[in-house]
Design a protein around this motif. Structure first.
Motif, PDB file in Angstrom:
ATOM      1  N   ASP A 251       8.166  17.322  -5.879  1.00 19.23           N
ATOM      2  CA  ASP A 251       8.381  16.257  -4.949  1.00 19.23           C
ATOM      3  C   ASP A 251       6.951  15.776  -4.278  1.00 19.23           C
ATOM      4  OD1 ASP A 251       9.026  14.667  -2.706  1.00 19.23           O
ATOM      5  OD2 ASP A 251      10.519  16.077  -1.899  1.00 19.23           O
ATOM      6  N   VAL A 252       6.662  14.591  -4.626  1.00 20.25           N
ATOM      7  CA  VAL A 252       5.361  14.082  -4.208  1.00 20.25           C
ATOM      8  C   VAL A 252       5.287  12.609  -3.734  1.00 20.25           C
ATOM      9  CG1 VAL A 252       2.819  13.497  -5.197  1.00 20.25           C
ATOM     10  CG2 VAL A 252       4.006  15.540  -5.943  1.00 20.25           C
ATOM     11  N   LEU A 253       4.523  12.729  -2.555  1.00 21.24           N
ATOM     12  CA  LEU A 253       4.247  11.310  -2.117  1.00 21.24           C
ATOM     13  C   LEU A 253       2.963  10.795  -2.366  1.00 21.24           C
ATOM     14  CD1 LEU A 253       5.344   9.072   0.051  1.00 21.24           C
ATOM     15  CD2 LEU A 253       3.813  10.387   1.658  1.00 21.24           C
ATOM     16  N   ASP A 280       6.327   1.202   1.929  1.00 18.68           N
ATOM     17  CA  ASP A 280       5.337  -0.063   2.252  1.00 18.68           C
ATOM     18  C   ASP A 280       4.430   0.216   1.463  1.00 18.68           C
ATOM     19  OD1 ASP A 280       7.333  -1.045   4.089  1.00 18.68           O
ATOM     20  OD2 ASP A 280       6.226  -0.488   5.686  1.00 18.68           O
ATOM     21  N   ASP A 281       3.353   1.177   1.461  1.00 18.85           N
ATOM     22  CA  ASP A 281       2.358   1.337   0.319  1.00 18.85           C
ATOM     23  C   ASP A 281       2.378   2.669  -0.252  1.00 18.85           C
ATOM     24  OD1 ASP A 281       2.122   2.742   2.856  1.00 18.85           O
ATOM     25  OD2 ASP A 281      -0.007   2.266   3.320  1.00 18.85           O
ATOM     26  N   ALA A 282       3.408   3.215  -0.369  1.00 14.44           N
ATOM     27  CA  ALA A 282       3.643   4.513  -0.939  1.00 14.44           C
ATOM     28  C   ALA A 282       4.780   4.569  -1.893  1.00 14.44           C
ATOM     29  CB  ALA A 282       3.680   5.560  -0.070  1.00 14.44           C
ATOM     30  N   VAL A 283       4.893   5.514  -2.747  1.00 15.12           N
ATOM     31  CA  VAL A 283       6.156   5.786  -3.510  1.00 15.12           C
ATOM     32  C   VAL A 283       6.394   7.275  -3.397  1.00 15.12           C
ATOM     33  CG1 VAL A 283       6.204   3.818  -4.995  1.00 15.12           C
ATOM     34  CG2 VAL A 283       5.189   5.889  -5.878  1.00 15.12           C
ATOM     35  N   ARG A 284       7.531   7.752  -3.451  1.00 17.84           N
ATOM     36  CA  ARG A 284       7.956   9.279  -3.401  1.00 17.84           C
ATOM     37  C   ARG A 284       8.496   9.315  -4.744  1.00 17.84           C
ATOM     38  NH1 ARG A 284      11.615  12.549   1.018  1.00 17.84           N
ATOM     39  NH2 ARG A 284      11.171  14.725   0.176  1.00 17.84           N
ATOM     40  N   VAL A 285       8.204  10.624  -5.272  1.00 22.09           N
ATOM     41  CA  VAL A 285       8.575  10.660  -6.795  1.00 22.09           C
ATOM     42  C   VAL A 285       9.023  11.851  -6.599  1.00 22.09           C
ATOM     43  CG1 VAL A 285       8.103  10.842  -9.128  1.00 22.09           C
ATOM     44  CG2 VAL A 285       6.642   9.372  -7.783  1.00 22.09           C
TER      45      VAL A 285
END
Length: 430
Positions: A251-253, A280-285
């Motif tokens: 789980d990484v931002l 907004d300016d990130a994705v969490r995978v």
């Protein structure tokens, strides 16, 4: 010789911050040649390709001053030398952007044929076609691109690119900003770094319309003035870390991204069972369950990027079932397949198509980075594999990834750089 040593099998957790876009930086920095005054360029990635292109500008006579780790001031007002040093240019693919920039400013350029990763034929015929349409005489001889404008100043022209070419689109844009009249590029590439180059030039006083569409119009201006510009985040670096989480789990931002630029990568990972949340300016995978098979074909933007093909292949090696990967851009992008096979992957290649039969587990092995993106893929495979993987020829990886070891270590990966004796040196001593 330096290598990456990876103890795999550990899921990734935490936050990674993405650097500035390599493919934008290596065009925007040469574009400073066109500017009459000081350009302050921010969000520059700390990678070897950028170091080389800045060295080339200094060799040409530019004043390059480091403001901080990610910001430089470049003043090309007093450049007189137009001959690009061979030893520097041959190490970097993007050196061809110097042709468009020098032609646009001086009406004359002599630049060694570019180096960089060997991905099969990378002809520059579309670049030359554009320069000729704008009034230049271009000759390629003795490993040099020699271009000259008889009248000293390029004239606007109408250029239809026979194939969608990012390099040719950007090079013709560079040549056209100071040309007399209007230059029109049809069948132009649409990648985010093309829009970024246009935005940089426009912020310095250029008149470019349509970047990001298949028709770009450049109305020539008399001069560009200095200013400040910040490079966009790196789409491919972000995609690489997204693929790393998909392969290793966790789980990484991933922050400092433009999620829209990642749509095509996100869509494929979601198909494969990876959870991707756009902010907004990130994705969490996140990935905790099994990886599902899928088919991927690389295409010009907004399609799936060819620069993400080896990385997605690393993930597909671990998928349940059989996936088909089709390369739609370069001829020789599968040279990494033998390295994956060392780790237990099941891949068969026929021309531009790779059939990947997923395996439950990869096993650590000594492998080599045969090019920039293939090297990133070896790291991804190593993160997911059981045991120790050592990745050699990491100079390829350092061309395009800033502090890869530090960023991965920060999210729990067991990766470090090691120094091993150079086998060639040892054999010469013996």
């Amino acid at each position: 010789m330096n290598k990456y040593q990876i103890q795999g099998g550990t899921p990734l957790h935490g936050t990674i911050t993405i650097s500035g876009a390599k493919n934008a930086a290596v065009a925007i920095i040469p574009a400073a040649l066109l500017v009459d005054g000081v350009c302050r360029i921010e969000n520059i990635p700390q990678i070897s390709d950028v170091t080389l292109i800045l060295q080339i500008l200094q060799e040409l006579g530019a004043d390059v001053r480091t403001v901080n780790r990610t910001t430089v001031d470049i003043d090309c007002s007093h450049i007189r030398n137009r001959q690009v040093p061979y030893e520097l240019a041959r190490k970097i693919r993007a050196s061809y952007y110097l042709v468009g920039a020098l032609l646009g400013r001086f009406g004359w350029a002599e630049v060694p044929l570019p180096g960089g990763c060997d991905l099969g034929g990378r002809p520059i015929d579309q670049h030359i076609k554009g320069f000729v349409a704008m009034g230049a005489d271009v000759d390629v001889r003795n490993g040099l691109i020699c271009a000259k404008v008889p009248g000293g100043r390029l004239s606007g022209g109408q250029i239809y690119l026979d194939m969608v070419s990012v390099g040719a689109t950007m090079n013709i844009m560079l040549a056209g900003v100071l040309a007399d009249g209007m230059t029109i590029i049809e069948n132009a590439a649409k990648e985010p770094h093309i829009v970024d180059l246009a935005n940089f030039l426009n912020s310095m006083g250029a008149n470019i319309m349509g970047a990001g569409t298949d028709v770009i119009k450049i109305r020539g201006v008399k001069r560009l003035k200095g200013g400040t510009y910040s490079i966009i985040p790196d789409q491919i670096e972000a995609g690489t870390y997204m693929a790393a989480v998909a392969a290793a789990g966790g789980d990484v931002l991933i922050q400092n991204v433009i999620p829209k630029h990642l749509d095509c990568i996100t869509a494929k990972l979601v198909e494969m069972g990876v959870d991707v949340e756009e902010l907004d300016d990130a994705v969490r995978v996140r990935r905790f369950g099994p990886i599902s098979r899928t088919n991927v074909k690389t295409m010009p933007y907004p399609g799936f990027p060819t620069d993400m093909q080896p990385q997605i292949a690393a993930v597909l090696c671990l998928a349940t079932g059989t996936s088909v990967l089709t390369e739609g851009v370069w001829d020789s992008r599968y040279r990494y397949v033998d390295e994956f096979r060392r780790m237990g992957a099941h891949i068969q290649v026929d021309g531009k198509v790779a059939v990947i039969e997923g395996v439950p587990q990869l096993t650590g092995a000594p492998v080599n980075a045969c090019d920039l993106r293939a090297g990133a893929a070896m790291v991804i495979a190593g993160l997911a594999a059981q045991g120790i993987t050592e990745v050699g020829d990491i100079h390829h990886i350092e061309r395009g990834y800033e502090d890869l070891v530090g960023k991965l270590s920060g999210v729990g990966a067991n990766i470090r750089m090691i120094t091993v004796p150079d086998e060639d040196a040892k054999s010469q001593v013996g």
